[in-house]
Motif scaffolding. Sequence first.
Motif, mmCIF file in Angstrom:
data_model
loop_
_atom_site.group_PDB
_atom_site.id
_atom_site.type_symbol
_atom_site.label_atom_id
_atom_site.label_comp_id
_atom_site.label_asym_id
_atom_site.label_seq_id
_atom_site.Cartn_x
_atom_site.Cartn_y
_atom_site.Cartn_z
ATOM 1 N N SER A 150 3.198 2.005 5.963
ATOM 2 C CA SER A 150 2.772 1.773 7.348
ATOM 3 C C SER A 150 1.263 1.834 7.510
ATOM 4 O O SER A 150 0.753 1.665 8.622
ATOM 5 C CB SER A 150 3.431 2.799 8.273
ATOM 6 N N GLY A 151 0.539 2.085 6.423
ATOM 7 C CA GLY A 151 -0.921 2.113 6.483
ATOM 8 C C GLY A 151 -1.524 3.470 6.712
ATOM 9 O O GLY A 151 -2.756 3.590 6.805
ATOM 10 N N ARG A 179 5.797 9.757 -5.079
ATOM 11 C CA ARG A 179 7.050 10.095 -4.396
ATOM 12 C C ARG A 179 6.902 11.406 -3.632
ATOM 13 O O ARG A 179 7.379 11.541 -2.507
ATOM 14 C CB ARG A 179 8.185 10.197 -5.410
ATOM 15 N N LYS A 180 6.251 12.370 -4.265
ATOM 16 C CA LYS A 180 6.034 13.648 -3.586
ATOM 17 C C LYS A 180 5.228 13.459 -2.303
ATOM 18 O O LYS A 180 5.475 14.123 -1.299
ATOM 19 C CB LYS A 180 5.308 14.617 -4.527
ATOM 20 N N GLY A 185 8.716 3.112 -1.078
ATOM 21 C CA GLY A 185 8.950 1.755 -1.554
ATOM 22 C C GLY A 185 8.801 1.632 -3.058
ATOM 23 O O GLY A 185 8.695 2.625 -3.784
ATOM 24 N N LYS A 186 8.769 0.415 -3.534
ATOM 25 C CA LYS A 186 8.582 0.152 -4.952
ATOM 26 C C LYS A 186 7.170 0.541 -5.360
ATOM 27 O O LYS A 186 6.202 0.276 -4.640
ATOM 28 C CB LYS A 186 8.827 -1.327 -5.247
ATOM 29 N N GLU A 190 -0.185 -2.672 -7.809
ATOM 30 C CA GLU A 190 -1.111 -2.706 -6.677
ATOM 31 C C GLU A 190 -1.157 -1.351 -5.974
ATOM 32 O O GLU A 190 -2.238 -0.889 -5.579
ATOM 33 C CB GLU A 190 -0.686 -3.791 -5.687
ATOM 34 N N VAL A 191 -0.010 -0.702 -5.814
ATOM 35 C CA VAL A 191 0.022 0.622 -5.201
ATOM 36 C C VAL A 191 -0.774 1.610 -6.041
ATOM 37 O O VAL A 191 -1.595 2.385 -5.519
ATOM 38 C CB VAL A 191 1.477 1.111 -5.030
#
Length: 223
Positions: A150-151, A179-180, A185-186, A190-191
């Motif tokens: 969501s930014g 995750r923590k 999401g995946k 890029e993440v």
Amino acid sequence: MQSNGRSDSQSNVDGMGVTKEHCYFCFDVLESHFENRKPMPAPFEDEKYPLFVTWNTVPSSSSTSKRRGSSDHQLRGCIGNFSAMPLHRGLAEYALTSALHDRRFSPIVASELRRLSCAVSLLVDFEDGSDYLDWRVGTHGIWIEFKSESGNKRTATYLPEVAKEQGWTKEEAVESLLRKGGHKGKITQEVKDGIVLTRYQSSKTSVTYEEYLDWKKQNQYVN
């Protein structure tokens, strides 16, 4: 472990480093809480550090099984602060916060004291990483900042010992930390490339409750 936010003023922190007296004091703070008494005066200088207090259940002598990702102790609470705090106030505060208010666990109760160990980590040598892999397993703790789907800005940290204890690679540790921090999401390249990473080291030691009792007796601390 959980943490309060990192401040921009915490680059490198010089000082005396951790001692077992820091852990003894944390035990006394927790014990005094259960006994409704004042804790002992802090038996160390009031230096300023970012810090974490960790409570673990000491394993029984019969517990010998080992497997990847396992540990020889059971975590009961770990909370700290990335802003440098005076040790007298900081350890008194986080000894109780980590024991009683870590939302992942039920609060520690008085009957558990004899089965506990307490670890204190004083955090030092904060450095900006050039990317999310710019750190060493077993040497550095990592603090990451990233944006959620969501930014919104999210943060999460692992202390220096976590990745090594879990048997993780750097990639695995970072993905677990995402995750923590709440990424659902995946986990794409890029993440990971969007992560702002800070690495740090810690001065850490731990003691058991029995060691605390022996130390208190030898130093003639009375309730």
